[in-house]
Scaffold this motif. Structure first.
Motif, PDB file in Angstrom:
ATOM      1  N   LEU A 262      -1.994  -3.349   5.338  1.00  0.00           N
ATOM      2  CA  LEU A 262      -2.636  -4.511   5.950  1.00  0.00           C
ATOM      3  C   LEU A 262      -4.061  -4.161   6.313  1.00  0.00           C
ATOM      4  O   LEU A 262      -4.317  -3.178   7.003  1.00  0.00           O
ATOM      5  CB  LEU A 262      -1.884  -4.950   7.201  1.00  0.00           C
ATOM      6  N   LEU A 263      -4.970  -4.958   5.824  1.00  0.00           N
ATOM      7  CA  LEU A 263      -6.400  -4.772   6.094  1.00  0.00           C
ATOM      8  C   LEU A 263      -6.911  -6.041   6.768  1.00  0.00           C
ATOM      9  O   LEU A 263      -6.626  -7.145   6.323  1.00  0.00           O
ATOM     10  CB  LEU A 263      -7.161  -4.523   4.797  1.00  0.00           C
ATOM     11  N   PHE A 264      -7.655  -5.879   7.844  1.00  0.00           N
ATOM     12  CA  PHE A 264      -8.211  -7.025   8.561  1.00  0.00           C
ATOM     13  C   PHE A 264      -9.713  -7.097   8.326  1.00  0.00           C
ATOM     14  O   PHE A 264     -10.404  -6.076   8.353  1.00  0.00           O
ATOM     15  CB  PHE A 264      -7.930  -6.897  10.064  1.00  0.00           C
ATOM     16  N   CYS A 265     -10.195  -8.286   8.080  1.00  0.00           N
ATOM     17  CA  CYS A 265     -11.636  -8.475   7.969  1.00  0.00           C
ATOM     18  C   CYS A 265     -12.066  -9.457   9.055  1.00  0.00           C
ATOM     19  O   CYS A 265     -11.302 -10.308   9.470  1.00  0.00           O
ATOM     20  CB  CYS A 265     -12.040  -8.976   6.584  1.00  0.00           C
ATOM     21  N   ALA A 266     -13.266  -9.313   9.507  1.00  0.00           N
ATOM     22  CA  ALA A 266     -13.800 -10.177  10.555  1.00  0.00           C
ATOM     23  C   ALA A 266     -15.188 -10.654  10.148  1.00  0.00           C
ATOM     24  O   ALA A 266     -15.838 -10.068   9.280  1.00  0.00           O
ATOM     25  CB  ALA A 266     -13.872  -9.427  11.876  1.00  0.00           C
ATOM     26  N   ALA A 267     -15.623 -11.734  10.774  1.00  0.00           N
ATOM     27  CA  ALA A 267     -16.968 -12.237  10.494  1.00  0.00           C
ATOM     28  C   ALA A 267     -17.991 -11.214  10.947  1.00  0.00           C
ATOM     29  O   ALA A 267     -17.794 -10.532  11.954  1.00  0.00           O
ATOM     30  CB  ALA A 267     -17.180 -13.560  11.215  1.00  0.00           C
ATOM     31  N   PRO A 268     -19.090 -11.101  10.213  1.00  0.00           N
ATOM     32  CA  PRO A 268     -20.130 -10.173  10.650  1.00  0.00           C
ATOM     33  C   PRO A 268     -20.713 -10.621  11.976  1.00  0.00           C
ATOM     34  O   PRO A 268     -20.766 -11.819  12.275  1.00  0.00           O
ATOM     35  CB  PRO A 268     -21.176 -10.248   9.539  1.00  0.00           C
ATOM     36  N   PRO A 269     -21.121  -9.678  12.813  1.00  0.00           N
ATOM     37  CA  PRO A 269     -21.690 -10.058  14.113  1.00  0.00           C
ATOM     38  C   PRO A 269     -22.968 -10.860  13.954  1.00  0.00           C
ATOM     39  O   PRO A 269     -23.723 -10.666  13.011  1.00  0.00           O
ATOM     40  CB  PRO A 269     -21.960  -8.713  14.791  1.00  0.00           C
ATOM     41  N   GLY A 270     -23.173 -11.744  14.879  1.00  0.00           N
ATOM     42  CA  GLY A 270     -24.434 -12.486  14.862  1.00  0.00           C
ATOM     43  C   GLY A 270     -24.240 -13.898  14.716  1.00  0.00           C
ATOM     44  O   GLY A 270     -24.441 -14.884  14.501  1.00  0.00           O
TER      45      GLY A 270
ATOM     46  N   THR B 147       5.551  -9.214 -16.584  1.00  0.00           N
ATOM     47  CA  THR B 147       4.237  -9.237 -15.969  1.00  0.00           C
ATOM     48  C   THR B 147       3.675  -7.855 -15.678  1.00  0.00           C
ATOM     49  O   THR B 147       2.517  -7.723 -15.318  1.00  0.00           O
ATOM     50  CB  THR B 147       4.275 -10.020 -14.637  1.00  0.00           C
ATOM     51  N   GLY B 148       4.491  -6.823 -15.789  1.00  0.00           N
ATOM     52  CA  GLY B 148       4.032  -5.484 -15.494  1.00  0.00           C
ATOM     53  C   GLY B 148       3.955  -5.194 -14.010  1.00  0.00           C
ATOM     54  O   GLY B 148       3.287  -4.264 -13.581  1.00  0.00           O
ATOM     55  N   ILE B 149       4.638  -5.964 -13.189  1.00  0.00           N
ATOM     56  CA  ILE B 149       4.637  -5.748 -11.743  1.00  0.00           C
ATOM     57  C   ILE B 149       5.514  -4.548 -11.418  1.00  0.00           C
ATOM     58  O   ILE B 149       6.641  -4.449 -11.870  1.00  0.00           O
ATOM     59  CB  ILE B 149       5.160  -6.987 -10.990  1.00  0.00           C
ATOM     60  N   ASP B 150       4.983  -3.651 -10.619  1.00  0.00           N
ATOM     61  CA  ASP B 150       5.751  -2.516 -10.148  1.00  0.00           C
ATOM     62  C   ASP B 150       6.164  -2.811  -8.711  1.00  0.00           C
ATOM     63  O   ASP B 150       5.362  -2.708  -7.783  1.00  0.00           O
ATOM     64  CB  ASP B 150       4.916  -1.240 -10.216  1.00  0.00           C
ATOM     65  N   PHE B 151       7.418  -3.199  -8.525  1.00  0.00           N
ATOM     66  CA  PHE B 151       7.890  -3.592  -7.204  1.00  0.00           C
ATOM     67  C   PHE B 151       7.952  -2.420  -6.230  1.00  0.00           C
ATOM     68  O   PHE B 151       8.118  -2.607  -5.038  1.00  0.00           O
ATOM     69  CB  PHE B 151       9.253  -4.275  -7.295  1.00  0.00           C
ATOM     70  N   ALA B 152       7.812  -1.199  -6.710  1.00  0.00           N
ATOM     71  CA  ALA B 152       7.803  -0.036  -5.831  1.00  0.00           C
ATOM     72  C   ALA B 152       6.413   0.212  -5.247  1.00  0.00           C
ATOM     73  O   ALA B 152       6.275   0.938  -4.273  1.00  0.00           O
ATOM     74  CB  ALA B 152       8.280   1.195  -6.592  1.00  0.00           C
ATOM     75  N   SER B 153       5.392  -0.377  -5.832  1.00  0.00           N
ATOM     76  CA  SER B 153       4.019  -0.185  -5.344  1.00  0.00           C
ATOM     77  C   SER B 153       3.783  -1.005  -4.082  1.00  0.00           C
ATOM     78  O   SER B 153       4.271  -2.127  -3.965  1.00  0.00           O
ATOM     79  CB  SER B 153       3.002  -0.637  -6.399  1.00  0.00           C
ATOM     80  N   PRO B 154       3.025  -0.465  -3.138  1.00  0.00           N
ATOM     81  CA  PRO B 154       2.740  -1.229  -1.923  1.00  0.00           C
ATOM     82  C   PRO B 154       1.799  -2.397  -2.214  1.00  0.00           C
ATOM     83  O   PRO B 154       0.929  -2.302  -3.075  1.00  0.00           O
ATOM     84  CB  PRO B 154       2.073  -0.218  -0.994  1.00  0.00           C
ATOM     85  N   LEU B 155       2.006  -3.487  -1.507  1.00  0.00           N
ATOM     86  CA  LEU B 155       1.113  -4.638  -1.608  1.00  0.00           C
ATOM     87  C   LEU B 155      -0.127  -4.383  -0.760  1.00  0.00           C
ATOM     88  O   LEU B 155      -0.060  -3.705   0.260  1.00  0.00           O
ATOM     89  CB  LEU B 155       1.812  -5.897  -1.117  1.00  0.00           C
ATOM     90  N   GLN B 156      -1.238  -4.920  -1.166  1.00  0.00           N
ATOM     91  CA  GLN B 156      -2.479  -4.845  -0.399  1.00  0.00           C
ATOM     92  C   GLN B 156      -2.698  -6.217   0.219  1.00  0.00           C
ATOM     93  O   GLN B 156      -2.913  -7.192  -0.496  1.00  0.00           O
ATOM     94  CB  GLN B 156      -3.659  -4.486  -1.307  1.00  0.00           C
ATOM     95  N   CYS B 157      -2.613  -6.307   1.538  1.00  0.00           N
ATOM     96  CA  CYS B 157      -2.731  -7.579   2.240  1.00  0.00           C
ATOM     97  C   CYS B 157      -4.032  -7.593   3.036  1.00  0.00           C
ATOM     98  O   CYS B 157      -4.243  -6.741   3.889  1.00  0.00           O
ATOM     99  CB  CYS B 157      -1.559  -7.775   3.188  1.00  0.00           C
ATOM    100  N   VAL B 158      -4.883  -8.556   2.752  1.00  0.00           N
ATOM    101  CA  VAL B 158      -6.133  -8.714   3.498  1.00  0.00           C
ATOM    102  C   VAL B 158      -5.985  -9.947   4.369  1.00  0.00           C
ATOM    103  O   VAL B 158      -5.705 -11.040   3.881  1.00  0.00           O
ATOM    104  CB  VAL B 158      -7.343  -8.867   2.548  1.00  0.00           C
ATOM    105  N   ILE B 159      -6.149  -9.761   5.667  1.00  0.00           N
ATOM    106  CA  ILE B 159      -5.994 -10.852   6.617  1.00  0.00           C
ATOM    107  C   ILE B 159      -7.364 -11.187   7.189  1.00  0.00           C
ATOM    108  O   ILE B 159      -8.063 -10.311   7.694  1.00  0.00           O
ATOM    109  CB  ILE B 159      -5.009 -10.461   7.737  1.00  0.00           C
ATOM    110  N   ASN B 160      -7.728 -12.446   7.072  1.00  0.00           N
ATOM    111  CA  ASN B 160      -9.011 -12.912   7.578  1.00  0.00           C
ATOM    112  C   ASN B 160      -8.875 -13.166   9.070  1.00  0.00           C
ATOM    113  O   ASN B 160      -8.374 -14.195   9.498  1.00  0.00           O
ATOM    114  CB  ASN B 160      -9.436 -14.175   6.837  1.00  0.00           C
ATOM    115  N   ALA B 161      -9.327 -12.215   9.870  1.00  0.00           N
ATOM    116  CA  ALA B 161      -9.204 -12.323  11.320  1.00  0.00           C
ATOM    117  C   ALA B 161     -10.162 -13.364  11.894  1.00  0.00           C
ATOM    118  O   ALA B 161     -10.053 -13.734  13.056  1.00  0.00           O
ATOM    119  CB  ALA B 161      -9.460 -10.966  11.972  1.00  0.00           C
TER     120      ALA B 161
END
Length: 61
Positions: A53-61, A12-26
């Motif tokens: 780890l990246l967190f996303c939140a609903a836009p204000p309003g 699959t060409g996966i590089d297990f040494a590369s960091p994962l990018q995790c987006v968490i829907n807050a």
């Protein structure tokens, strides 16, 4: 067999040494983002992986 020699990684060409990018829907209905962070970080440690780890939140309003 090391992770870099793992047959699935080669196919699959996966590089297990590369960091994962995790987006968490807050804003997914649960307000305990710290518990989500801890769970993801624990899973990364168990798997011997690094991740951003990246967190996303609903836009204000």
């Amino acid at each position: 067999m090391s992770r870099l020699e793992h047959p699935a990684a080669i196919r699959t060409g996966i590089d297990f040494a590369s960091p994962l990018q995790c987006v968490i829907n807050a804003a997914s209905g649960s307000s305990d983002t710290q518990a989500k962070r801890e769970m993801v970080e624990a899973a990364l440690r168990v798997g011997g992986r690094r991740g951003d780890l990246l967190f996303c939140a609903a836009p204000p309003g």
